[in-house]
Scaffold this motif. Structure first.
Motif, PDB file in Angstrom:
ATOM      1  N   ALA A  66       0.815  -1.220   0.000  1.00  0.00           N
ATOM      2  CA  ALA A  66       0.000   0.000   0.000  1.00  0.00           C
ATOM      3  C   ALA A  66       0.846   1.266   0.000  1.00  0.00           C
ATOM      4  N   VAL A  67       2.085   1.182   0.460  1.00  0.00           N
ATOM      5  CA  VAL A  67       2.977   2.342   0.482  1.00  0.00           C
ATOM      6  C   VAL A  67       3.331   2.777  -0.936  1.00  0.00           C
ATOM      7  N   LEU A  68       3.350   1.836  -1.849  1.00  0.00           N
ATOM      8  CA  LEU A  68       3.798   2.106  -3.219  1.00  0.00           C
ATOM      9  C   LEU A  68       2.685   2.756  -4.046  1.00  0.00           C
ATOM     10  N   ASN A  69       2.146   3.863  -3.544  1.00  0.00           N
ATOM     11  CA  ASN A  69       1.041   4.514  -4.243  1.00  0.00           C
ATOM     12  C   ASN A  69       1.450   5.800  -4.950  1.00  0.00           C
ATOM     13  N   ASP A  70       2.637   6.284  -4.710  1.00  0.00           N
ATOM     14  CA  ASP A  70       3.145   7.462  -5.405  1.00  0.00           C
ATOM     15  C   ASP A  70       4.163   7.024  -6.443  1.00  0.00           C
ATOM     16  N   GLU A  71       4.541   7.936  -7.326  1.00  0.00           N
ATOM     17  CA  GLU A  71       5.552   7.612  -8.321  1.00  0.00           C
ATOM     18  C   GLU A  71       6.901   7.345  -7.681  1.00  0.00           C
ATOM     19  N   TRP A  75      10.399   4.830   2.463  1.00  0.00           N
ATOM     20  CA  TRP A  75       9.709   4.153   3.558  1.00  0.00           C
ATOM     21  C   TRP A  75      10.753   3.637   4.521  1.00  0.00           C
ATOM     22  N   ALA A  90       8.485   4.257  -9.350  1.00  0.00           N
ATOM     23  CA  ALA A  90       7.713   3.480 -10.314  1.00  0.00           C
ATOM     24  C   ALA A  90       8.516   3.309 -11.590  1.00  0.00           C
ATOM     25  N   TRP A  97       8.091  -1.577  -9.837  1.00  0.00           N
ATOM     26  CA  TRP A  97       8.834  -0.612  -9.035  1.00  0.00           C
ATOM     27  C   TRP A  97      10.309  -0.979  -8.998  1.00  0.00           C
TER      28      TRP A  97
END
Length: 110
Positions: A66-71, A75, A90, A97
């Motif tokens: 869920a953390v991987l929601n921005d380009e 983290w 991304a 990713w």
């Protein structure tokens, strides 16, 4: 050790080669599963390719998909260990990713 390196080379040839670099590099597919990593990543994570390839990103210090929601972004693992941080970006084609892990000496200092 040679057998692991041979399997890693075979896997890299199939999934795309990640360059040897002083930082660990890990590639995730669109479903956030590990498809490739370089030697520095294996060393820093202390995991063999057999234990990581095909696994969900949560195997990387608990990184939630869920953390991987921005380009791109970063983290840090729970617990405040600054050495367990991941920068992510991304892929240009939107098919996954590319993650970078801290340089081992930097991680040791942190």
């Amino acid at each position: 050790m040679a057998a692991i390196e041979d399997r890693l080379a075979d896997s890299a040839a199939k999934e795309g080669v990640l360059p040897d670099a002083p930082v660990g590099l890990v590639r995730l597919d669109a479903s956030a599963r590990v498809v490739a990593a370089n030697r520095a990543a294996w060393d820093l994570l202390a995991l063999s390719p057999e234990l990581l390839l095909g696994q969900p990103c949560e195997r990387l210090w608990g990184l939630p998909a869920a953390v991987l929601n921005d380009e791109e972004g970063s983290w840090c693992a729970p617990g405040g260990d600054a050495a367990c941080r991941i920068r992510y970006q991304a892929d240009r084609d939107g098919e996954g990713w590319l993650l970078s892990l801290p340089h081992p000496e930097t991680a040791a200092l942190l």
